[in-house]
Write a protein that holds these residues in place. Structure first.
Motif, PDB file in Angstrom:
ATOM      1  N   SER A 207      17.309   4.500 -28.644  1.00  0.00           N
ATOM      2  CA  SER A 207      16.847   5.261 -29.806  1.00  0.00           C
ATOM      3  C   SER A 207      18.017   5.966 -30.482  1.00  0.00           C
ATOM      4  O   SER A 207      19.080   6.180 -29.883  1.00  0.00           O
ATOM      5  CB  SER A 207      15.809   6.297 -29.372  1.00  0.00           C
ATOM      6  N   PHE A 208      17.813   6.357 -31.730  1.00  0.00           N
ATOM      7  CA  PHE A 208      18.860   7.057 -32.467  1.00  0.00           C
ATOM      8  C   PHE A 208      19.192   8.395 -31.807  1.00  0.00           C
ATOM      9  O   PHE A 208      20.362   8.790 -31.735  1.00  0.00           O
ATOM     10  CB  PHE A 208      18.441   7.277 -33.923  1.00  0.00           C
ATOM     11  N   ASP A 209      18.174   9.087 -31.310  1.00  0.00           N
ATOM     12  CA  ASP A 209      18.432  10.369 -30.646  1.00  0.00           C
ATOM     13  C   ASP A 209      19.293  10.180 -29.403  1.00  0.00           C
ATOM     14  O   ASP A 209      20.243  10.937 -29.173  1.00  0.00           O
ATOM     15  CB  ASP A 209      17.116  11.051 -30.273  1.00  0.00           C
ATOM     16  N   ASP A 210      18.964   9.189 -28.578  1.00  0.00           N
ATOM     17  CA  ASP A 210      19.776   8.925 -27.386  1.00  0.00           C
ATOM     18  C   ASP A 210      21.165   8.434 -27.768  1.00  0.00           C
ATOM     19  O   ASP A 210      22.151   8.741 -27.093  1.00  0.00           O
ATOM     20  CB  ASP A 210      19.081   7.896 -26.492  1.00  0.00           C
ATOM     21  N   PHE A 211      21.240   7.647 -28.843  1.00  0.00           N
ATOM     22  CA  PHE A 211      22.541   7.205 -29.343  1.00  0.00           C
ATOM     23  C   PHE A 211      23.415   8.412 -29.683  1.00  0.00           C
ATOM     24  O   PHE A 211      24.593   8.471 -29.294  1.00  0.00           O
ATOM     25  CB  PHE A 211      22.354   6.320 -30.575  1.00  0.00           C
ATOM     26  N   CYS A 212      22.850   9.389 -30.385  1.00  0.00           N
ATOM     27  CA  CYS A 212      23.630  10.558 -30.801  1.00  0.00           C
ATOM     28  C   CYS A 212      24.116  11.377 -29.604  1.00  0.00           C
ATOM     29  O   CYS A 212      25.264  11.825 -29.574  1.00  0.00           O
ATOM     30  CB  CYS A 212      22.797  11.445 -31.731  1.00  0.00           C
ATOM     31  N   GLU A 213      23.260  11.562 -28.617  1.00  0.00           N
ATOM     32  CA  GLU A 213      23.633  12.417 -27.485  1.00  0.00           C
ATOM     33  C   GLU A 213      24.496  11.694 -26.456  1.00  0.00           C
ATOM     34  O   GLU A 213      25.397  12.305 -25.856  1.00  0.00           O
ATOM     35  CB  GLU A 213      22.376  12.950 -26.787  1.00  0.00           C
TER      36      GLU A 213
END
Length: 650
Positions: A143-149
């Motif tokens: 996911s984009f959120d996991d990608f960012c973190e």
């Protein structure tokens, strides 16, 4: 914990957030005002909504990250580089570098805020992160959120910034070519396991001796040396360079130790996490709740500031403990505790004094003679302190943060891991006598357990083809000098200690006596199996008879090792005295020791003594929590209680 200088960084800004109860960091416009060059990054991605969001994510969290810079840092890095060659023990490495460069002082380094990061460096990082996220088949299930973190961040700690993604990508990406086309490769967990197998197979040069400085950066991938935090960094660099989400998991204070502890988590296509570490015995990805170590609280390091936590605490930065001042982590205790996850409630009657409603109360874990906050809640005048998501088998104490320090608010207590019940350590009026044999948990002395099923033998054949058993060790030894009687009428010219299977014949000393009343052991020619582990040949079988309990035998093979004596002529054996291989945490003759017991919010001394044997005798209040300090040498010490005639460490 490391010295965090975030407060100095944040104070560069005039923080004013009127729409929130407390300040949670400078807004984007103030960050851009402090470093206008960062606008270059946003302008580059103004027509790419996803990259723009990623850039904003990084820039908004720049104030909470920083590097250490300065010439002394180069000398510090030499420690890991030299140790990573695998030719010197860590203490020799430290001594060598300190003789050449002098001692390392963290306060001589400059703290450089990431606010001043080079925009080109940030752009290069964003481009590489998106490249691996989009090109890899498993990227579609991140996911984009996991990608960012867990993929996008350009750093893993407080290391000096340098390019790393392309180099590490080129080194490890070809290893995945053979599986990239498989349907299973769309699951990050499947690929993570294969990559973990590769990383786990490499050399490990572990030491905690250098953990007095910052993270040392992507060179860890080459040097593979350091402590648990450095090997956690290694995995982060490699996984993120290949577009695999990977997090750092942390205990702010290890449940049964005096320092923080770190490991990694990998993810599957559904976002579930799996515990893994290059330092584990196997490379297997395990469910979090299978982790056996007592934990108390577990957090997942993030790049973003936990603004929700700050607002919930309801205090400005200077009024929060430094560990929770700018928290870039999330509480994941529940997934690690599993069925052992508890809500811990300490009623007002157990507090030393009445607190204000909504006053932050910290859940503290022991670290040497101090207590470190690992969790928090807001005080409730009716209920007291209610902490959600806590795992037991850990001794805690409650405290408040006042005038720059933690003030004790309760006696120490144990949270039972299974039942969730609480037992307080309260010093009573009755005194009890305690006999102390060591100052640190023997669990961390793995060598003593290797003696179980070890056997002392006698023979008149130099090859021991015909031999008699003199004594079998059935329980691991709990003291430095262990005395056993021998029931045999035979006389033997050859005597030995034979190590059990997979023990590497670990033993420090053995002495054989013709009479149980003798104080002088029999002597003879030292015999045994030559060959030892180590870099300098200092763990040979001859150590077993040198009279020094701090030198030992560590056979080169796991099984088949032994050390003994040719007595010249046959002798009856009535007594054996032996010492397990150890890390010098048993009681040392003539060292100066001081026993403390916890009473009414502070450690109270029960007196200093210099023993003339391998034990100490004290009188202390019954039920008290204890701590034994060696003022002469060493640093491995830990809280314990005295129960059923034995020390039990927590």
């Amino acid at each position: 914990m490391r010295k965090y200088s975030i407060l100095l960084i944040i104070c560069l800004f005039q923080i004013s957030v009127s729409c929130t109860r407390v300040s949670v960091g400078p807004p984007l416009k103030e960050i851009l005002s402090a470093n206008p060059k960062l606008q270059i990054v946003l302008d580059k991605y103004k027509d790419d909504s996803l990259r723009y969001k990623a850039a904003v994510f990084l820039i908004e969290n720049l104030p909470f990250h920083y590097s250490y810079e300065g010439e002394p840092l180069n000398n510090y890095l030499k420690l890991f580089e030299l140790h990573g060659k695998g030719t010197m023990y860590p203490d020799k490495v430290l001594d060598s570098i300190q003789r050449a460069c002098g001692p390392f002082h963290l306060d001589r380094l400059e703290v450089k805020s990431d606010i001043h990061i080079d925009p080109d460096y940030l752009i290069e990082n964003i481009e590489w992160a998106f490249k691996v996220w989009h090109e890899q088949p498993w990227g579609k299930n991140v996911s984009f959120d996991d990608f960012c973190e867990f993929i996008l961040p350009y750093r893993v700690g407080d290391e000096r910034l340098e390019p790393w993604r392309e180099r590490i990508y080129n080194k490890y990406n070809p290893l995945l070519d053979s599986i990239r086309g498989l349907p299973e490769a769309e699951d990050p967990k499947f690929v993570s396991q294969i990559l973990m197998d590769t990383l786990h197979s490499g050399p490990v040069y572990f030491t905690g001796l250098f953990s007095f400085g910052p993270h040392y950066g992507p060179k860890v991938v080459d040097w593979r040396s350091g402590s648990c935090v450095n090997f956690t960094d290694l995995q982060l660099y490699v996984f993120r360079a290949l577009g695999l989400p990977c997090s750092e998991e942390i205990m702010l204070m290890r449940g049964n130790g005096n320092v923080p502890h770190y490991w990694n988590a990998a993810f599957d296509k559904d976002g579930n996490s799996y515990r893994c570490s290059i330092l584990d015995p196997t490379s297997e990805l395990n469910t979090p709740d299978s982790y056996w170590d007592p934990k108390g609280k577990v957090y997942r390091r993030t790049f973003s500031l936990n603004r929700e936590m700050i607002q919930a605490m309801g205090k400005e930065a200077e009024d929060r403990h430094p560990s929770f001042r700018y928290p870039c982590f999330r509480d994941v205790t529940a997934i690690y505790a599993g069925s052992k996850n508890h809500t811990l409630t300490i009623s007002p009657g157990h507090f030393y004094r009445s607190l204000k409603n909504d006053e932050p109360v910290y859940l503290c874990s022991a670290t040497f003679l101090d207590w470190a906050p690992i969790g928090w809640c807001l005080y409730d005048k009716q209920l007291g302190a209610v902490f959600k998501n806590v795992e037991g088998q850990v001794v805690f104490r409650l405290g408040t943060y006042e005038n720059g320090k933690i003030c004790p608010q309760s006696d120490p207590f144990l949270l039972d891991r299974e039942s969730g019940e609480v037992r307080f350590f309260s010093s009573g009026d009755k005194e009890v006598e305690v006999t102390l044999l060591h100052k640190y948990e023997l669990y961390f002395e793995p060598f003593v357990r290797r003696m179980v099923d070890g056997v002392f033998e006698g023979s008149n054949d130099s090859h021991f083809r015909k031999k008699d058993t003199l004594f079998i060790i059935k329980e691991f030894p709990e003291r430095l000098w262990n005395v056993v009687g021998v029931n045999s009428d035979h006389a033997y010219r050859y005597v030995r200690y034979y190590g059990p299977k997979d023990s590497y014949c670990n033993i420090a000393e053995a002495a054989f006596y013709a009479s149980s009343a003798d104080s002088i052991p029999l002597t003879g020619k030292i015999i045994g199996t030559p060959g030892a582990n180590g870099l300098d040949g200092s763990h040979e079988y001859t150590n077993v008879f040198d009279g020094n309990p701090y030198t030992s035998f560590d056979f080169a093979q796991p099984t088949g090792g032994w050390a003994g004596l040719d007595l010249g002529t046959p002798h009856c054996i009535e007594k054996i005295v032996f010492t397990p291989r150890n890390r010098d945490n048993f009681i040392r003759t003539d060292d100066e020791y001081e026993l403390f017991y916890y009473n009414n919010g502070k450690w109270v001394s029960a007196g200093r003594v210099r023993p003339h044997s391998d034990s100490l005798l004290y009188k202390v209040p019954e039920g008290a929590l204890l701590y034994l300090k060696d003022h002469t040498r060493g640093k491995d010490e830990r809280i314990f209680e005295y129960k059923d005639g034995k020390q039990r460490f927590w």
